[in-house]
Design a protein around this motif. Structure first.
Motif, PDB file in Angstrom:
ATOM      1  N   THR A 126      36.062  50.867  49.990  1.00 39.45           N
ATOM      2  CA  THR A 126      35.979  51.166  51.391  1.00 39.45           C
ATOM      3  C   THR A 126      37.048  50.396  51.951  1.00 39.45           C
ATOM      4  N   ARG A 127      37.555  49.414  51.458  1.00 38.29           N
ATOM      5  CA  ARG A 127      38.589  48.698  52.317  1.00 38.29           C
ATOM      6  C   ARG A 127      40.065  49.260  51.922  1.00 38.29           C
ATOM      7  N   ASP A 128      40.318  50.116  50.926  1.00 34.34           N
ATOM      8  CA  ASP A 128      41.655  50.852  50.415  1.00 34.34           C
ATOM      9  C   ASP A 128      41.216  52.021  49.662  1.00 34.34           C
ATOM     10  N   ALA A 129      41.033  52.989  50.014  1.00 34.63           N
ATOM     11  CA  ALA A 129      40.370  54.166  49.478  1.00 34.63           C
ATOM     12  C   ALA A 129      41.533  54.844  48.657  1.00 34.63           C
ATOM     13  N   GLU A 130      42.688  54.685  48.798  1.00 34.51           N
ATOM     14  CA  GLU A 130      43.918  55.118  48.411  1.00 34.51           C
ATOM     15  C   GLU A 130      44.263  54.119  46.940  1.00 34.51           C
ATOM     16  N   ALA A 131      44.256  52.764  47.270  1.00 36.53           N
ATOM     17  CA  ALA A 131      44.362  52.152  46.073  1.00 36.53           C
ATOM     18  C   ALA A 131      43.176  52.118  44.950  1.00 36.53           C
ATOM     19  N   ALA A 132      42.055  52.419  45.253  1.00 31.55           N
ATOM     20  CA  ALA A 132      41.024  52.714  44.506  1.00 31.55           C
ATOM     21  C   ALA A 132      41.038  54.042  43.700  1.00 31.55           C
ATOM     22  N   ALA A 133      41.531  55.083  44.491  1.00 28.39           N
ATOM     23  CA  ALA A 133      41.540  56.213  43.978  1.00 28.39           C
ATOM     24  C   ALA A 133      42.602  56.247  42.785  1.00 28.39           C
ATOM     25  N   ARG A 134      43.755  55.540  43.081  1.00 33.89           N
ATOM     26  CA  ARG A 134      44.812  55.589  42.108  1.00 33.89           C
ATOM     27  C   ARG A 134      44.224  54.572  40.999  1.00 33.89           C
ATOM     28  N   PHE A 135      43.589  53.676  40.851  1.00 30.95           N
ATOM     29  CA  PHE A 135      43.163  52.630  39.840  1.00 30.95           C
ATOM     30  C   PHE A 135      42.400  53.637  39.059  1.00 30.95           C
ATOM     31  N   TRP A 136      41.302  54.248  39.648  1.00 28.34           N
ATOM     32  CA  TRP A 136      40.368  55.041  38.730  1.00 28.34           C
ATOM     33  C   TRP A 136      40.927  56.327  38.162  1.00 28.34           C
ATOM     34  N   ARG A 137      42.223  56.571  38.621  1.00 23.77           N
ATOM     35  CA  ARG A 137      42.801  57.796  38.041  1.00 23.77           C
ATOM     36  C   ARG A 137      43.285  57.581  36.436  1.00 23.77           C
ATOM     37  N   ASN A 138      43.508  56.083  36.302  1.00 17.15           N
ATOM     38  CA  ASN A 138      43.977  55.612  35.126  1.00 17.15           C
ATOM     39  C   ASN A 138      43.477  54.288  34.984  1.00 17.15           C
ATOM     40  N   PRO A 139      42.138  53.605  34.696  1.00 22.27           N
ATOM     41  CA  PRO A 139      41.857  52.293  34.768  1.00 22.27           C
ATOM     42  C   PRO A 139      42.470  51.443  33.856  1.00 22.27           C
ATOM     43  N   ALA A 140      42.927  52.306  32.688  1.00 19.71           N
ATOM     44  CA  ALA A 140      43.431  51.287  31.457  1.00 19.71           C
ATOM     45  C   ALA A 140      44.960  50.886  31.736  1.00 19.71           C
ATOM     46  N   ARG A 141      45.722  51.859  32.695  1.00 24.37           N
ATOM     47  CA  ARG A 141      47.062  51.422  32.849  1.00 24.37           C
ATOM     48  C   ARG A 141      47.550  50.958  34.233  1.00 24.37           C
ATOM     49  N   HIS A 142      46.429  51.258  35.453  1.00 26.36           N
ATOM     50  CA  HIS A 142      46.800  51.037  36.730  1.00 26.36           C
ATOM     51  C   HIS A 142      46.298  49.572  37.143  1.00 26.36           C
ATOM     52  N   ALA A 143      46.942  48.782  37.672  1.00 26.46           N
ATOM     53  CA  ALA A 143      46.615  47.385  38.305  1.00 26.46           C
ATOM     54  C   ALA A 143      45.893  47.640  39.760  1.00 26.46           C
ATOM     55  N   PRO A 144      44.739  46.894  39.634  1.00 24.02           N
ATOM     56  CA  PRO A 144      44.164  46.700  41.199  1.00 24.02           C
ATOM     57  C   PRO A 144      45.271  46.104  41.959  1.00 24.02           C
ATOM     58  N   PRO A 145      45.255  46.198  43.404  1.00 25.67           N
ATOM     59  CA  PRO A 145      46.206  45.339  44.295  1.00 25.67           C
ATOM     60  C   PRO A 145      46.127  43.889  43.846  1.00 25.67           C
ATOM     61  N   GLY A 146      47.240  43.332  43.677  1.00 20.84           N
ATOM     62  CA  GLY A 146      47.599  41.756  43.491  1.00 20.84           C
ATOM     63  C   GLY A 146      47.131  41.453  42.106  1.00 20.84           C
ATOM     64  N   GLY A 147      46.585  42.511  41.327  1.00 17.67           N
ATOM     65  CA  GLY A 147      46.135  41.747  40.001  1.00 17.67           C
ATOM     66  C   GLY A 147      46.981  42.681  38.734  1.00 17.67           C
ATOM     67  N   GLU A 148      46.286  42.635  37.486  1.00 17.81           N
ATOM     68  CA  GLU A 148      46.918  43.137  36.531  1.00 17.81           C
ATOM     69  C   GLU A 148      46.124  44.163  35.818  1.00 17.81           C
ATOM     70  N   SER A 149      46.949  44.895  35.020  1.00 14.72           N
ATOM     71  CA  SER A 149      46.192  46.232  34.329  1.00 14.72           C
ATOM     72  C   SER A 149      45.631  45.777  33.024  1.00 14.72           C
ATOM     73  N   PHE A 150      44.872  46.856  32.789  1.00 15.98           N
ATOM     74  CA  PHE A 150      44.352  46.560  31.164  1.00 15.98           C
ATOM     75  C   PHE A 150      45.538  46.397  29.968  1.00 15.98           C
ATOM     76  N   ALA A 151      46.248  47.529  30.393  1.00 17.92           N
ATOM     77  CA  ALA A 151      47.438  47.448  29.334  1.00 17.92           C
ATOM     78  C   ALA A 151      48.181  46.197  29.288  1.00 17.92           C
ATOM     79  N   THR A 152      48.398  45.399  30.401  1.00 18.11           N
ATOM     80  CA  THR A 152      48.826  43.994  30.605  1.00 18.11           C
ATOM     81  C   THR A 152      48.192  42.972  29.929  1.00 18.11           C
ATOM     82  N   VAL A 153      47.003  43.180  30.036  1.00 16.63           N
ATOM     83  CA  VAL A 153      45.976  42.059  29.212  1.00 16.63           C
ATOM     84  C   VAL A 153      46.024  42.596  27.652  1.00 16.63           C
ATOM     85  N   MET A 154      46.154  43.624  27.311  1.00 16.48           N
ATOM     86  CA  MET A 154      46.277  43.805  25.971  1.00 16.48           C
ATOM     87  C   MET A 154      47.633  43.471  25.365  1.00 16.48           C
ATOM     88  N   GLU A 155      48.787  43.687  25.969  1.00 20.14           N
ATOM     89  CA  GLU A 155      49.983  43.048  25.711  1.00 20.14           C
ATOM     90  C   GLU A 155      50.024  41.422  25.466  1.00 20.14           C
TER      91      GLU A 155
END
Length: 230
Positions: free
Chosen positions: A108-137
């Motif tokens: 609701t707060r940022d539909a564009e950021a949420a849509a981008r994240f859910w297109r590839n939640p493994a490699r896209h980071a939430p705003p101000g956060g880190e991606s799961f791929a970064t966690v893996m590294e």
């Protein structure tokens, strides 16, 4: 004729435990948030404690739920260690601006950021956060470093779903997308063994990094085992 020199095999045994459930009545995102663990399930703690080795090195993340779960396990078995080394690299994924809110609120707060994240939640980071791929590294880097430092030991790590998935990804050479499909429940045990040549470096020695520290092979002995199935 000279006798052949045989390099001894060193086995480092990793016991990866996901912390107890968190107190989260609002079902909000709490990756890097420092929430309390619900360790009231004494039967689960006792069963898990009974499956763990004595004389192991214990690690926790900096987050409270990790440390509280380790303490609950120590209370159930006097043969287990009563101290742990805090390893920042094994903390849960940081969801940045989404910490403490629900996914619906984030959308609701940022539909564009949420849509981008859910297109590839493994490699896209939430705003101000880190991606799961970064966690893996960072998990893979920590696994290599700590395996080199503590080669030949049992290492019990009370950590998080994201970092346990990251460790499995390193052992099995999984992509971030594949690793994110792994189910890791609270109070569960995942087992990894690393087989390498020669003895460990010891805490006072220089620790190899990169490809040299990652040499050897991994064996996965179990994933997401729950109390009663050990």
């Amino acid at each position: 004729m000279n006798a052949l020199s045989v390099t001894p095999l060193t086995v480092t045994r990793w016991w990866l435990i996901r912390h107890a459930p968190v107190h989260n009545p609002g079902n909000v995102i709490c990756g890097a948030s420092d929430r309390e663990a619900d360790t009231a399930d004494r039967a689960a703690a006792a069963a898990l404690a009974a499956a763990l080795p004595a004389d192991a090195l214990w690690l926790t993340s900096p987050l409270r739920r990790s440390r509280q779960t380790a303490q609950a396990l120590w209370q159930r078995s006097p043969r287990l260690a009563g101290t742990a080394v805090v390893e920042p690299a094994l903390a849960e994924q940081d969801f940045g601006d989404w910490e403490g809110i629900s996914h619906d609120t984030a959308a609701t707060r940022d539909a564009e950021a949420a849509a981008r994240f859910w297109r590839n939640p493994a490699r896209h980071a939430p705003p101000g956060g880190e991606s799961f791929a970064t966690v893996m590294e960072r998990t893979a880097d920590a696994l290599r470093r700590l395996t080199a430092l503590h080669a030949g030991r049992d290492v019990v790590a009370v950590i998080h779903a994201g970092t346990i998935r990251g460790a499995l990804a390193a052992a099995l050479e999984l992509t971030p997308e594949a690793a994110l499909r792994l189910r890791i429940d609270p109070w569960s045990l995942t087992r990894l063994d690393h087989y390498g040549a020669g003895a460990g470096t010891g805490a006072g020695d220089d620790v190899e990094t990169g490809a040299e520290a990652g040499a050897g092979s991994w064996s996965v002995g179990g994933v997401n085992a729950r109390p009663g199935t050990f």
